[in-house]
Write an enzyme that holds these catalytic residues in place. Structure first.
Site, PDB file in Angstrom:
ATOM      1  N   ASP A  12       0.819  -1.215   0.000  1.00  0.00           N
ATOM      2  CA  ASP A  12       0.000   0.000   0.000  1.00  0.00           C
ATOM      3  C   ASP A  12       0.852   1.264   0.000  1.00  0.00           C
ATOM      4  O   ASP A  12       1.640   1.500   0.913  1.00  0.00           O
ATOM      5  CB  ASP A  12      -0.911  -0.040   1.241  1.00  0.00           C
ATOM      6  CG  ASP A  12      -2.042   0.960   1.183  1.00  0.00           C
ATOM      7  OD1 ASP A  12      -1.970   1.906   0.383  1.00  0.00           O
ATOM      8  OD2 ASP A  12      -3.002   0.787   1.949  1.00  0.00           O
ATOM      9  N   ASP A  41     -10.028   4.188  -2.367  1.00  0.00           N
ATOM     10  CA  ASP A  41     -10.699   3.220  -1.496  1.00  0.00           C
ATOM     11  C   ASP A  41     -12.205   3.226  -1.728  1.00  0.00           C
ATOM     12  O   ASP A  41     -12.817   4.282  -1.910  1.00  0.00           O
ATOM     13  CB  ASP A  41     -10.443   3.551  -0.027  1.00  0.00           C
ATOM     14  CG  ASP A  41      -9.002   3.307   0.381  1.00  0.00           C
ATOM     15  OD1 ASP A  41      -8.266   2.654  -0.378  1.00  0.00           O
ATOM     16  OD2 ASP A  41      -8.623   3.771   1.474  1.00  0.00           O
TER      17      ASP A  41
END
Length: 488
Positions: A249, A309
């Site tokens: 990430d 997201d």
């Protein structure tokens, strides 16, 4: 990082100056300090907020000793709120309340050591993920509350619920598992995960695979240690634990890298995973930045995020799938576009909307990573997540990503399949029920349809005069698999 001369705050109703406080203690025992460098002019506040893993530029206003600081004009809620009380700032960030005092010289976070990036080269493919990965990820529901006990229970439920046998094999721990590094630089897990190797062994004993999370930055999104400068060492650690999947990430990497560095940064871990001695699926999470679809395979990745997201509402899900459209040419066996995890079963959308997400993710050959509590699934959620006919569309060996061929009140997505048939989804974007019409000639099948099947009702349907009509509820989907004489 902030390296300016410290000036004591001007007290009273002013937040001007430099402040230091501890906003929380991480599960690995580290204190996550917050350092504020604020400048007040009248009622206007500007400055920076620095934590273990992030630096935010902030703006806000002061009124009667109270203030709110935003990191972007588009933010719907402030990054930080507070009030001035003499030599103390009483602060609230998310649901955490804490105090900050005037900072002293040396309270600043030291800058991270700069590490030169490697020259670009192509990382050999790992030969994995010939179909989109399927499994479960902890973040959407549990966030920082995930622990060893919960993961074991989820693994158990993956078996007893039928999820494993339906194809969901990865059990992936997201952020907040990390401990601290020892004197040799080895990263351990924190108190929530007392023995990561034993946990991986347990997951494997259930016929499942084990996934983990890290960041190419010094810190992760949740501000735990990342893999910055330890790529080879961490890859060896993950392999020794029995890790089968790595989500990597970008979040914390913003402290040290720019978007232009994405490919070289992700290449480092791609190389490290290949050298680790264990096959590990490599998942990039860089929010669709840097046209990742054009270079993802070059760093050895099997999938890459094409979006930000996903959140609870319908609008977030539709927004993410729309961003898939230009990436379609880059999907295929071993390399997939990822619009983020499934929200199905988290009670943020209706059953109709959940069916629509499942359909769109299958049509676009997206990874299917559930994010709900597998232990407590109602029958309706089980039926959506484990619809074998829809899963077969996602897992089709051709690996071609659907594209929309019509849009408006009813969007039509068409996906060619390996057996010469096509999958088609009609999504009702409107607020009321609508009639969908699917024409065979729009599917490249001519007018002679051999067979058609409704994948949600599990029934065969008939085309009349080269067309099929059906009612579709608001935010619902009609999904068919259609065979016919393909037009060349």
């Amino acid at each position: 990082m902030i390296l300016t001369l410290l000036v004591m705050p001007v007290f009273g109703q002013s937040a001007d100056g430099k402040w230091i406080g501890v906003q929380r203690v991480l599960d690995n025992g580290e204190s996550d300090r917050i350092f504020l460098d604020l400048h007040q002019k009248g009622s206007d506040l500007t400055g920076t907020v620095t934590t273990l893993g992030h630096i935010y530029q902030v703006k806000g206003t002061m009124a009667n000793g109270h203030f709110a600081l935003f990191s972007s004009p588009q933010d719907s809620k402030p990054k930080l709120t507070g009030e001035v009380d003499g030599q103390t700032l009483h602060l609230t960030r998310d649901s955490d309340s804490f105090a900050a005092q005037p900072a002293r010289p040396g309270d600043e976070y030291p800058p991270f050591e700069h590490i030169e990036l490697p020259a670009l080269h192509n990382v050999p493919p790992n030969g994995m993920a010939k179909t989109p990965p399927m499994g479960w990820n902890s973040w959407n529901l549990f966030e920082s509350r995930i622990d060893d006990k919960t993961v074991r229970e989820i693994a158990d439920a993956m078996v007893t619920s039928g999820m494993r046998d339906a194809g969901y094999v990865y059990v992936n721990i997201d952020d907040t598992w990390e401990g601290v590094r020892d004197a040799q630089g080895n990263l351990g897990s924190n108190k929530k995960f007392p023995d990561m190797k034993a946990l991986a062994d347990y997951v494997h004993s259930k016929g499942l695979k084990f996934g983990i999370y890290s960041s190419p930055g010094p810190r992760t999104c949740a501000e735990y240690p990342g893999s910055y400068g330890y790529e080879d060492q961490d890859a060896r650690t993950f392999a020794a634990w029995g890790v089968d999947y790595l989500k990597y990430d970008w979040c914390g990497a913003r402290m040290t890298f720019s978007v232009e560095d994405l490919q070289a940064v992700y290449q480092k871990m791609g190389d490290a995973l290949l050298k680790s001695g264990r096959p590990i699926v490599y998942s990039l999470c860089e929010y669709g930045n840097g046209h990742v679809e054009t270079w993802g395979t070059k760093v050895g990745a099997n999938l890459w995020r094409t979006t930000g997201d996903i959140h609870e509402p319908w609008t977030s899900m539709i927004g993410n799938i729309t961003k898939q459209i230009p990436t379609a040419p880059f999907a295929g066996p071993g390399h997939w576009n990822d619009p983020d995890m499934l929200e199905i079963g988290n009670h943020h959308m209706s059953d109709d909307e959940d069916r629509t997400q499942m359909s769109l993710w299958a049509l676009t050959a997206a990874p299917l990573l559930a994010g709900n509590d597998i232990r407590l699934m109602p029958a309706s959620t089980r039926a959506i997540l484990m619809n074998a006919e829809v899963i077969a569309v996602d897992q089709d060996a051709l690996g071609q990503q659907a594209v929309p061929i019509k849009s408006g009140g009813l969007d039509m997505w068409v996906k060619p399949l390996a057996d010469g048939s096509v999958a088609v989804g009609m999504v009702n974007m409107g607020a009321t029920e609508a009639t969908a019409e699917i024409k065979a000639n729009e599917l490249g099948l001519g007018t002679q349809v051999k067979s058609a099947r409704d994948l949600w009702n599990h029934t065969s349907v008939a085309f009349h005069n080269g067309a099929y009509l059906a009612k579709v509820p608001s935010h619902g989907v009609l999904m068919l698999r259609v065979s016919g004489e393909r037009q060349m």
